[in-house]
Write an enzyme that holds these catalytic residues in place. Structure first.
Site, PDB file in Angstrom:
ATOM      1  N   ASP A   1       0.856  -1.183   0.000  1.00 61.49           N
ATOM      2  CA  ASP A   1       0.000   0.000   0.000  1.00 61.49           C
ATOM      3  C   ASP A   1       0.901   1.245   0.000  1.00 61.49           C
ATOM      4  OD1 ASP A   1      -2.480   1.503   0.414  1.00 61.49           O
ATOM      5  OD2 ASP A   1      -1.758   1.783   2.462  1.00 61.49           O
TER       6      ASP A   1
ATOM      7  N   ASP B   1      -0.366   5.175   0.976  1.00 57.50           N
ATOM      8  CA  ASP B   1      -0.678   6.136   2.045  1.00 57.50           C
ATOM      9  C   ASP B   1      -0.769   5.420   3.387  1.00 57.50           C
ATOM     10  OD1 ASP B   1      -1.459   8.743   0.466  1.00 57.50           O
ATOM     11  OD2 ASP B   1      -2.428   7.080  -0.568  1.00 57.50           O
TER      12      ASP B   1
ATOM     13  N   ASP C   1      -1.514  -0.997   6.069  1.00 57.31           N
ATOM     14  CA  ASP C   1      -1.608  -0.341   7.372  1.00 57.31           C
ATOM     15  C   ASP C   1      -3.036  -0.266   7.900  1.00 57.31           C
ATOM     16  OD1 ASP C   1      -2.596   2.904   6.945  1.00 57.31           O
ATOM     17  OD2 ASP C   1      -2.048   1.733   5.195  1.00 57.31           O
TER      18      ASP C   1
END
Length: 222
Positions: A10, A12, A171
């Site tokens: 990922d 961001d 995250d």
């Protein structure tokens, strides 16, 4: 644990702390629309499901008519994001070192984000991270976004690897849910944006405080 065949990461909240960009862009949009600004804490809880969701949620949050203002807000958002992309963001500690370790394995790597692809590629270039990835896919590259498994499945196809052998590193619950549904092992970083919930509450093959803490050694019984 067995060694993977490829890595999907990922963007961001995983590689780059982009909250400052989101806050600055959204508040420029809101100011131009004559609406009150939003705080960083709201944005942190809201990002992760694509720009469209972020804009609609923001308009709702400030009491605006999202149905009426969305198209205007979306156009302003794209204009300001192009200008500010990366200006108020920082690469997380340990990311460059972690990516260097992953790249040294010689395995293929992809960045998969819900951010629009053009913005994602520009951000990676500005932060000098582009060279780590064989593919970069954004939220507008596929019909659906994470937490739907489709983007992961399509990314595995591009990598030429089976989902069960492809590690998803993210995250948030969006990454975790997409990975589980796609059949990918998931590794979760503790510092990102998980809608205000502790990421350790979600099961993962590894929970990490820094990307360079990742364990690549196979289990003794593998």
């Amino acid at each position: 644990m067995t060694l993977p065949a490829a890595f999907i990461l990922d963007l961001d909240g995983t590689l780059v702390d982009t909250l400052g960009d989101f806050v600055a862009v959204l508040n420029r949009v809101l100011t131009e629309l004559g609406l009150p600004e939003v705080r960083r804490a709201f944005v942190e809880r809201t990002v992760g499901q694509g720009s469209e969701h972020l804009i609609r949620s923001t308009l709702d949050h400030v009491g605006a008519d999202a149905a009426l203002l969305y198209q205007q807000a979306w156009a302003l958002y794209q204009t300001h994001y192009r200008e500010l992309n990366g200006r108020f963001s920082e690469v997380y500690p340990g990311v460059r070192e972690g990516l260097t370790r992953l790249r040294a394995t010689g395995l293929p790597m992809a960045c998969l984000t819900n951010k629009p692809a053009a913005f994602a590629r520009e951000l990676l270039a500005r932060k000098e991270l582009s060279g780590f990835f064989d593919f970069v896919f954004g939220g507008d590259d596929f019909e659906r976004k994470k937490p739907d498994p489709l983007p992961l499945l399509k990314t595995c196809e591009a990598l030429g690897t089976a989902p069960a052998e492809t590690w998803m590193i993210g995250d948030s619950s969006n990454d975790a849910r997409a990975a589980v549904a796609a059949g990918c092992p998931v590794l979760l970083l503790s510092y990102g944006y998980n809608h205000g919930e502790p990421i350790t509450m979600l099961p993962a093959m590894q929970h990490l405080d820094r990307l360079d803490q990742i364990s690549l050694a196979p289990a003794a019984n593998a």
